[in-house]
Design an enzyme around this catalytic site. Structure first.
Site: not given
Ligand code: FES
Length: 149
Positions: A57, A131
């Site tokens: 990301c 994440c």
């Protein structure tokens, strides 16, 4: 208003194929992040700094640690990220895990697993698992930096 079964989560993906449900623990740590660096002046005296980015990301995580020279315990853990809510919540709770009970030793902290972080958050949506690895990877780099100084 569309009340389809895809809108049961807090956030629904734009293709409406999957709902993302955040636990109350995730929301608490996102809205009230612990050990977040407000001012980089405060981490100038820390002994280790790690930076890690997620190719998935393009986000970036910074972790700073303070280590007791005798016990080799991590006595402070600060962080900053440009990541999403899951990255913020995961790092916030990771900082608590590392600092609780007088702080993890350097060796214990090297073995902090993303799974432990995710369990303490009560889970993360599948597509947000990556994440949670930003903080343990940045922590490892901070430990490496500490050991190389
Ligand atoms: Fe990039 Fe979560 S840190 S999507």
């Amino acid at each position: 208003m569309n009340t389809s079964t895809h809108s049961i989560g807090d956030v629904t993906s734009c293709d409406h194929s999957q709902s993302w449900v955040y636990t109350d623990v995730v929301k608490d740590h996102f809205f009230h992040p612990r050990n977040f660096v407000q001012d980089e002046e405060e981490v100038n005296i820390f002994e280790g700094h790690g930076q890690y980015g997620s190719p998935a990301c393009g986000d970036e995580m910074h972790v700073w640690i303070k280590v007791d020279p005798d016990s080799k315990r991590i006595t402070d853990f600060k962080w900053r990220t440009f990541g999403c809510a899951s990255a913020i919540a995961a790092t916030s709770i990771a900082s608590e895990i590392v600092l609780e009970n007088g702080g993890m030793t350097i060796e214990e902290a090297k073995h902090l697993k993303p799974q432990t972080i995710i369990e303490r958050l009560g889970g993360l949506p599948n597509r947000k698992i990556h994440c949670s690895v930003l903080c343990d990877k940045a922590l490892l780099k901070a430990i490496e930096d500490y050991e190389n100084r």
